[in-house]
Design a protein around this motif. Sequence first.
Motif, PDB file in Angstrom:
ATOM      1  N   SER A 108      81.357 -19.076  81.298  1.00  0.00           N
ATOM      2  CA  SER A 108      80.018 -18.850  80.708  1.00  0.00           C
ATOM      3  C   SER A 108      79.796 -17.370  80.418  1.00  0.00           C
ATOM      4  N   ILE A 109      80.650 -16.523  80.961  1.00  0.00           N
ATOM      5  CA  ILE A 109      80.496 -15.081  80.732  1.00  0.00           C
ATOM      6  C   ILE A 109      81.393 -14.671  79.560  1.00  0.00           C
ATOM      7  N   GLU A 110      80.767 -14.291  78.454  1.00  0.00           N
ATOM      8  CA  GLU A 110      81.537 -13.830  77.286  1.00  0.00           C
ATOM      9  C   GLU A 110      81.647 -12.299  77.276  1.00  0.00           C
ATOM     10  N   LYS A 111      80.583 -11.648  77.823  1.00  0.00           N
ATOM     11  CA  LYS A 111      80.623 -10.185  77.986  1.00  0.00           C
ATOM     12  C   LYS A 111      79.994  -9.834  79.337  1.00  0.00           C
ATOM     13  N   VAL A 112      80.449  -8.761  79.950  1.00  0.00           N
ATOM     14  CA  VAL A 112      79.979  -8.421  81.290  1.00  0.00           C
ATOM     15  C   VAL A 112      79.817  -6.916  81.413  1.00  0.00           C
ATOM     16  N   ARG A 113      78.792  -6.491  82.134  1.00  0.00           N
ATOM     17  CA  ARG A 113      78.544  -5.079  82.410  1.00  0.00           C
ATOM     18  C   ARG A 113      78.662  -4.847  83.913  1.00  0.00           C
ATOM     19  N   MET A 114      79.442  -3.859  84.305  1.00  0.00           N
ATOM     20  CA  MET A 114      79.620  -3.532  85.719  1.00  0.00           C
ATOM     21  C   MET A 114      78.506  -2.597  86.175  1.00  0.00           C
ATOM     22  N   VAL A 115      77.981  -2.860  87.386  1.00  0.00           N
ATOM     23  CA  VAL A 115      76.987  -1.954  87.989  1.00  0.00           C
ATOM     24  C   VAL A 115      77.426  -1.730  89.444  1.00  0.00           C
ATOM     25  N   ASN A 116      76.510  -1.244  90.297  1.00  0.00           N
ATOM     26  CA  ASN A 116      76.956  -0.821  91.625  1.00  0.00           C
ATOM     27  C   ASN A 116      76.436  -1.665  92.765  1.00  0.00           C
ATOM     28  N   SER A 117      75.660  -2.687  92.482  1.00  0.00           N
ATOM     29  CA  SER A 117      75.159  -3.555  93.548  1.00  0.00           C
ATOM     30  C   SER A 117      74.624  -4.844  92.932  1.00  0.00           C
ATOM     31  N   GLY A 118      74.403  -5.814  93.804  1.00  0.00           N
ATOM     32  CA  GLY A 118      73.801  -7.060  93.328  1.00  0.00           C
ATOM     33  C   GLY A 118      72.389  -6.840  92.820  1.00  0.00           C
ATOM     34  N   THR A 119      71.670  -5.922  93.506  1.00  0.00           N
ATOM     35  CA  THR A 119      70.309  -5.614  93.066  1.00  0.00           C
ATOM     36  C   THR A 119      70.293  -5.088  91.636  1.00  0.00           C
ATOM     37  N   GLU A 120      71.202  -4.144  91.345  1.00  0.00           N
ATOM     38  CA  GLU A 120      71.258  -3.623  89.981  1.00  0.00           C
ATOM     39  C   GLU A 120      71.590  -4.741  88.994  1.00  0.00           C
ATOM     40  N   THR A 260      76.216 -24.901  83.377  1.00  0.00           N
ATOM     41  CA  THR A 260      76.496 -23.604  82.741  1.00  0.00           C
ATOM     42  C   THR A 260      75.218 -22.807  82.505  1.00  0.00           C
ATOM     43  N   PRO A 261      75.081 -21.647  83.146  1.00  0.00           N
ATOM     44  CA  PRO A 261      73.917 -20.789  82.907  1.00  0.00           C
ATOM     45  C   PRO A 261      74.094 -19.971  81.637  1.00  0.00           C
ATOM     46  N   ASP A 262      73.030 -19.284  81.235  1.00  0.00           N
ATOM     47  CA  ASP A 262      73.136 -18.370  80.085  1.00  0.00           C
ATOM     48  C   ASP A 262      73.620 -16.991  80.531  1.00  0.00           C
ATOM     49  N   MET A 263      73.225 -16.624  81.744  1.00  0.00           N
ATOM     50  CA  MET A 263      73.658 -15.362  82.337  1.00  0.00           C
ATOM     51  C   MET A 263      74.032 -15.593  83.802  1.00  0.00           C
ATOM     52  N   THR A 264      74.898 -14.744  84.303  1.00  0.00           N
ATOM     53  CA  THR A 264      75.346 -14.813  85.698  1.00  0.00           C
ATOM     54  C   THR A 264      75.324 -13.414  86.283  1.00  0.00           C
ATOM     55  N   THR A 265      74.861 -13.290  87.522  1.00  0.00           N
ATOM     56  CA  THR A 265      74.984 -11.999  88.211  1.00  0.00           C
ATOM     57  C   THR A 265      76.017 -12.150  89.317  1.00  0.00           C
ATOM     58  N   LEU A 266      76.764 -11.087  89.532  1.00  0.00           N
ATOM     59  CA  LEU A 266      77.877 -11.102  90.483  1.00  0.00           C
ATOM     60  C   LEU A 266      77.801  -9.869  91.373  1.00  0.00           C
ATOM     61  N   GLY A 267      78.537  -9.921  92.496  1.00  0.00           N
ATOM     62  CA  GLY A 267      78.609  -8.772  93.403  1.00  0.00           C
ATOM     63  C   GLY A 267      79.579  -9.098  94.514  1.00  0.00           C
ATOM     64  N   LYS A 268      79.447  -8.392  95.650  1.00  0.00           N
ATOM     65  CA  LYS A 268      80.194  -8.696  96.866  1.00  0.00           C
ATOM     66  C   LYS A 268      81.701  -8.823  96.612  1.00  0.00           C
ATOM     67  N   GLY A 273      84.756  -5.198  98.736  1.00  0.00           N
ATOM     68  CA  GLY A 273      84.223  -4.359  99.812  1.00  0.00           C
ATOM     69  C   GLY A 273      83.696  -3.029  99.287  1.00  0.00           C
ATOM     70  N   MET A 274      84.029  -2.697  98.063  1.00  0.00           N
ATOM     71  CA  MET A 274      83.458  -1.478  97.461  1.00  0.00           C
ATOM     72  C   MET A 274      82.142  -1.833  96.750  1.00  0.00           C
ATOM     73  N   PRO A 275      81.272  -0.808  96.513  1.00  0.00           N
ATOM     74  CA  PRO A 275      79.964  -1.112  95.903  1.00  0.00           C
ATOM     75  C   PRO A 275      80.095  -1.508  94.431  1.00  0.00           C
ATOM     76  N   VAL A 276      80.068  -2.804  94.173  1.00  0.00           N
ATOM     77  CA  VAL A 276      80.190  -3.289  92.798  1.00  0.00           C
ATOM     78  C   VAL A 276      79.250  -4.464  92.571  1.00  0.00           C
ATOM     79  N   GLY A 277      78.573  -4.464  91.441  1.00  0.00           N
ATOM     80  CA  GLY A 277      77.820  -5.621  90.975  1.00  0.00           C
ATOM     81  C   GLY A 277      78.165  -5.801  89.497  1.00  0.00           C
ATOM     82  N   ALA A 278      77.730  -6.906  88.941  1.00  0.00           N
ATOM     83  CA  ALA A 278      77.987  -7.126  87.510  1.00  0.00           C
ATOM     84  C   ALA A 278      77.002  -8.161  86.996  1.00  0.00           C
TER      85      ALA A 278
END
Length: 431
Positions: A108-120, A260-268, A273-278
């Motif tokens: 469902s993810i065609e494009k993704v942006r990396m950030v630094n936490s789940g909150t972001e 299938t959602p329209d958007m998905t948030t990811l992290g953890k 173990g490093m600070p990553v969200g998407a």
Amino acid sequence: MKIAPISEELFQRAQHSIPGGVNSPVRAFRAVGGNPRFMVSAKGAYMFDEDGNRYIELINSWGPMILGHAADIVQEAVQKAIPDSLSFGAPTRKEIEIAELIVDLVPSIEKVRMVNSGTEATMSAIRVARGYTGRNKMIKFEGCYHGHGDSFLIAAGSGAITLGVPDSPGVTQGVAADTLTAPFNDLEAVKTLVEANKNQIAAIILEPVAGNMGLVLPAPGFLQGLRDLCTKEGIVLIFDEVMTGFRLAPGGAQQLYGVTPDMTTLGKIIGGGMPVGAYGGKKEIMDFVAPAGPVYQAGTLSGNPIAMSAGMAMLQYLQSHREVYTNLEQTTSSMVTGMRENMQQLGLNYTINHVGSMFSIFFTEQPVTDFESAKTSDTAQFGRYFNSMLQRGIYLAPSQYESLFVSTAITDDLVQEYLQANREALEEAAR
Ligand code: KE4
């Protein structure tokens, strides 16, 4: 009896320079009593505190350590990346490679942006959904936690519950007015909200499997019902898979439940173990994100090369070792079966919810299907149970309203050790 004088001294000292002595509220043990243990190292299934106590642990840094702590493949990837500097603030090949891997693993993810936490990730996803639809309101579910963004601290789960103030001071009425809430698993309540706010709702966001009120599963038809409603009403359906992504299946809960959602948030797990969200989703939505589109979102360390190296190693391993998921399911099921046997022998009948490598024991005899039923749990009894397990060297989430996570480092022997402690601690807590 495990005692921890050094941790106690450090906790007193920490409170002079850090609010509450911790950098995230749930770590302070406020919900269970006692003082937190200050950790010095972890490997595989074990964590070690400042006093030399060893714990079999089932938090796994709140999800990321699905392969156990300090997994060799992640450690090696980070050690290899470090000599090339820790950050450039410029695009790198690694960011493309992890983006392509996420797109491959989560259809469902065609494009993704990396950030630094789940909150972001969730803050950004909501902003994009509002920019894409031109609408202001959003619907979230009571007991779901999507990080500490203002829009989400309404009837929030996780640490917000344990503070007894789910609606945090500092969140303005203006912000709160745009956040509507419904009980988890209550599709009719959502439909009522949508009708009452026709063409004003930009997004519905939820944890497809809720882990922040304790573990609560979607009722049959609930996820698909939301999907159909969002399609009909032009609402962006956002699955917050910060916890469930790459945990319940390579494609997360959306793969497991086939919705299938329209958007998905990811992290953890994606950071190893490093600070990553998407956050990611349909191309037509994600192309609203700057600089491709008008919705602004940025981050100095987004796509950081060290974090990308850790996340890439983790995701590549999970992609090529799909047996991890069946093995984790088997281990978790054996733990749940054993706990139910323990309770039967003790004449106890608490509710256990589990899926994949996630589970929660609720100290209530009611089925737990939403926040209200989760709150029938006896949190004082949970606190006694938690501390009994801690004394026996089992490190659990310090709140009734959290899920536990099984890692591949939990062997059959450790399952038996866990179940022995579980039986003793259940008996002790029931007194
Ligand atoms: P972070 O900002 O903590 O990386 O992610 C926020 C978040 C978003 N969405 C979901 C579904 C989440 O579970 C989380 C964070 N999970 C909590 C555990 N319940 C993190 C633990 C903590 O707050 O210290």
